[in-house]
Design a protein around this motif. Structure first.
Motif, PDB file in Angstrom:
ATOM      1  N   ASP A  22     -46.817  71.231  23.921  1.00 58.10           N
ATOM      2  CA  ASP A  22     -45.619  70.503  23.066  1.00 58.10           C
ATOM      3  C   ASP A  22     -44.571  71.566  22.648  1.00 58.10           C
ATOM      4  O   ASP A  22     -44.926  72.311  21.767  1.00 58.10           O
ATOM      5  N   HIS A  80     -48.753  57.638  34.136  1.00 56.96           N
ATOM      6  CA  HIS A  80     -48.851  57.829  35.898  1.00 56.96           C
ATOM      7  C   HIS A  80     -47.909  56.563  36.417  1.00 56.96           C
ATOM      8  O   HIS A  80     -47.635  55.630  35.986  1.00 56.96           O
ATOM      9  N   ARG A  81     -46.893  57.312  37.031  1.00 58.22           N
ATOM     10  CA  ARG A  81     -45.769  56.412  37.772  1.00 58.22           C
ATOM     11  C   ARG A  81     -45.731  56.671  39.399  1.00 58.22           C
ATOM     12  O   ARG A  81     -45.859  58.082  39.728  1.00 58.22           O
ATOM     13  N   HIS A  83     -44.364  57.144  24.306  1.00 53.23           N
ATOM     14  CA  HIS A  83     -44.230  58.164  25.217  1.00 53.23           C
ATOM     15  C   HIS A  83     -42.779  58.473  25.521  1.00 53.23           C
ATOM     16  O   HIS A  83     -42.546  59.699  25.631  1.00 53.23           O
ATOM     17  N   SER A  84     -42.114  57.210  25.725  1.00 50.93           N
ATOM     18  CA  SER A  84     -40.807  57.562  26.281  1.00 50.93           C
ATOM     19  C   SER A  84     -40.103  58.119  25.174  1.00 50.93           C
ATOM     20  O   SER A  84     -39.118  59.015  25.445  1.00 50.93           O
ATOM     21  N   GLU A 143     -50.514  59.654  28.293  1.00 49.68           N
ATOM     22  CA  GLU A 143     -50.416  59.887  29.516  1.00 49.68           C
ATOM     23  C   GLU A 143     -50.005  58.818  30.522  1.00 49.68           C
ATOM     24  O   GLU A 143     -50.458  57.673  30.354  1.00 49.68           O
ATOM     25  N   SER A 155     -46.859  62.393  33.646  1.00 50.75           N
ATOM     26  CA  SER A 155     -46.046  62.852  32.457  1.00 50.75           C
ATOM     27  C   SER A 155     -47.098  62.518  31.163  1.00 50.75           C
ATOM     28  O   SER A 155     -47.804  61.516  30.877  1.00 50.75           O
ATOM     29  N   SER A 175     -47.546  63.191  26.914  1.00 51.95           N
ATOM     30  CA  SER A 175     -46.525  63.550  25.577  1.00 51.95           C
ATOM     31  C   SER A 175     -47.590  63.962  24.422  1.00 51.95           C
ATOM     32  O   SER A 175     -48.742  63.285  24.436  1.00 51.95           O
ATOM     33  N   THR A 216     -40.730  61.988  24.665  1.00 54.77           N
ATOM     34  CA  THR A 216     -40.353  62.875  25.841  1.00 54.77           C
ATOM     35  C   THR A 216     -39.096  62.830  26.005  1.00 54.77           C
ATOM     36  O   THR A 216     -38.283  63.372  27.087  1.00 54.77           O
ATOM     37  N   LYS A 226     -44.017  59.995  41.183  1.00 52.62           N
ATOM     38  CA  LYS A 226     -43.598  60.881  40.153  1.00 52.62           C
ATOM     39  C   LYS A 226     -44.662  61.747  39.503  1.00 52.62           C
ATOM     40  O   LYS A 226     -45.917  61.257  39.759  1.00 52.62           O
ATOM     41  N   GLU A 227     -44.593  62.939  39.041  1.00 56.99           N
ATOM     42  CA  GLU A 227     -45.771  63.669  38.659  1.00 56.99           C
ATOM     43  C   GLU A 227     -46.188  62.924  37.296  1.00 56.99           C
ATOM     44  O   GLU A 227     -45.513  62.214  36.607  1.00 56.99           O
ATOM     45  N   PRO A 265     -37.067  56.171  30.597  1.00 59.75           N
ATOM     46  CA  PRO A 265     -38.010  55.380  31.133  1.00 59.75           C
ATOM     47  C   PRO A 265     -38.121  54.108  30.728  1.00 59.75           C
ATOM     48  O   PRO A 265     -38.511  53.302  31.472  1.00 59.75           O
TER      49      PRO A 265
END
Length: 456
Positions: free
Chosen positions: A24, A98-99, A64-65, A96, A105, A107, A68, A102-103, A290
């Motif tokens: 972080d 997953h999309r 999460h959004s 965590e 992500s 947080s 980040t 995309k990698e 996001p």
């Protein structure tokens, strides 16, 4: 007491901060910005911290959004069960996501609190064995509590009042509460049961989301379908607003809180004209890419809410009753006929709502044919998914039927309209849920798609 003093942090701040992950890199920047904000002469001072009540898929996506963002606000997750708190800590106090394409992500940097009635909040890093005296069984006094300026509620509709009550005293008339969930009627319940005095109520923002999020483990999300979040600020109630529970009063937040005459019906109010915490919370959510959030006029948000209500009123109960995925509803002529029957009745009720009388194009927008097209589109886009109501019934949990078809039924009763189809659906879903729960309790296998599930 000044605004700055009223919102001052308590000694608990230093106790319930989850240790930041070495990954972080935003914690220092967030702390610096927070310190700067509290010392700025600008008035009023709005705390940046955002609390989130509800640890499900939507709540975790929002958290999460926010974390980040380039300069993320402090985020506190509120848990009401030890098991959820332990899962969060075991997972590394991170979320965590997953999309597709995309990698992954991840947080970090969250705070976590355990909410315990009556109005007790225990720091997340308090050892579990310290919460109860092993000799006397007594619970120690709770640590000092800080006020909540910005709260996002993502619980199930039927859980909202019970989940909110333990922390309600930490909210003031300067706070803002965002209700982001399925169904309708929750805001009216919150006002009546928790904040009956209009003068001391917090500000409210309503939201709906179309994101397709599914869990892949504790605090690990998979986003299968990109969607949006629609947000709208609810004007504060007039002091003389009637009690919605009284006989003859229309059951709608819009009736007692209509938009001011100066607001253009097609445009939301500028953020700088809203209460400070409301403007801050909305602007922060709008900046989280996001989420794909949009700020709507309250009339437009109400229309969007009703459209989603109609969609859920068809897909959710029918997938429960026919034990099927969303897309399978479209493959059966007899089910489609029932879909049209439900939508005809829902349309009759929605088009009769007095709060929509001045909405341009109301009868077209909420017509049975247009609502049918919306249902078909959503069912196709989510063809391989099980509805949330189906999953609740399968897992032996209470559903949100009272806030979906039940809401349509309540409004029909207010206007003395017949609503027999939705009445039947409400009772059939509840009956199905009761059968599943009783079979699970008796360890009787429940056959679902050829597979025996026991317990559910």
């Amino acid at each position: 007491m000044s605004t700055k003093q009223e919102w001052s942090a308590s000694p608990q701040d230093s106790r319930n901060i989850s240790p930041p992950s070495p990954h972080d890199t935003t914690a220092a920047a967030a702390a610096t910005t927070t310190a700067t904000a509290t010392t700025t002469a600008a008035s009023p001072v709005v705390p940046r911290r955002i609390h989130i009540l509800g640890s499900g898929n939507v709540g975790n996506l929002v958290a999460h959004s926010l974390r980040t963002l380039p300069n993320p606000p402090p985020v506190t997750l509120l848990f009401h069960k030890f098991s959820k708190l332990e899962d969060f800590q075991t997972s590394g106090s991170r979320i965590e996501l997953h999309r597709p394409l995309k990698e992954v992500s991840i947080s970090y940097g969250y705070e976590a609190e355990l909410t315990l009635p009556p109005n007790a909040v225990v720091a997340a890093n308090t050892p579990l064995e310290a919460l109860v005296d092993p000799n006397t069984g007594a619970t120690p006094p709770p640590p000092p509590q800080r006020r909540i300026a910005n709260l996002i509620i993502t619980t199930k509709a039927h859980q909202t009042v019970a989940a909110l009550r333990p922390i309600s005293e930490r909210l003031t008339k300067d706070s803002t509460v965002l209700i982001l969930q399925n169904g309708m009627g929750v805001l009216e319940e919150i006002k009546a049961e928790i904040f009956p005095d209009p003068a001391s109520r917090p500000n409210f923002v309503l939201g709906i989301t179309t994101h397709g999020i599914y869990p892949e483990g504790p605090f690990t999300l998979v986003q299968k379908g990109m969607g949006t979040i629609s947000l709208g600020y609810v004007q504060r109630d007039h002091p003389e607003a009637p009690d919605w529970k009284k006989e003859g009063v229309v059951r709608s937040w819009f009736t007692s809180s209509p938009p001011p005459p100066s607001e253009h019906p097609d445009k939301p109010p500028p953020l700088n004209t809203l209460p400070p915490s409301s403007g801050y919370l909305l602007s922060t959510l709008l900046s989280a890419k996001p989420l794909e959030a949009a700020h709507l006029s309250i009339a437009e948000l109400l229309s969007a809410q009703l459209e989603k209500l109609a969609i859920n009123a068809v897909i959710n109960p029918l997938t429960v009753l026919f034990n099927c995925k969303n897309g399978e509803l479209l493959e059966n002529f007899y089910i489609v006929q029932n879909m049209r029957l439900i939508l005809w009745e829902v349309s009759q009720v929605l088009c009769a709502l007095p709060e929509l009388a001045a909405l341009p194009g109301r009868d077209v927008r909420l017509s049975p044919d247009r609502l049918y097209d919306l249902v078909i589109r959503v069912a196709r886009l989510s063809a391989g998914n099980y509805s949330s109501m189906f999953q609740d019934v399968r897992n032996g949990k209470q559903t949100e039927i009272d806030y979906i078809n039940g809401y349509v039924l309540d409004r029909a009763r207010d206007m003395e309209l017949a609503c027999t189809v939705n009445y039947m659906l409400v009772n059939m879903v509840k009956a199905k849920g009761k059968i599943v729960q009783e079979r699970a309790a008796a360890q009787v296998p429940f056959v679902l798609f050829g597979h025996a599930l026991c317990p559910l």
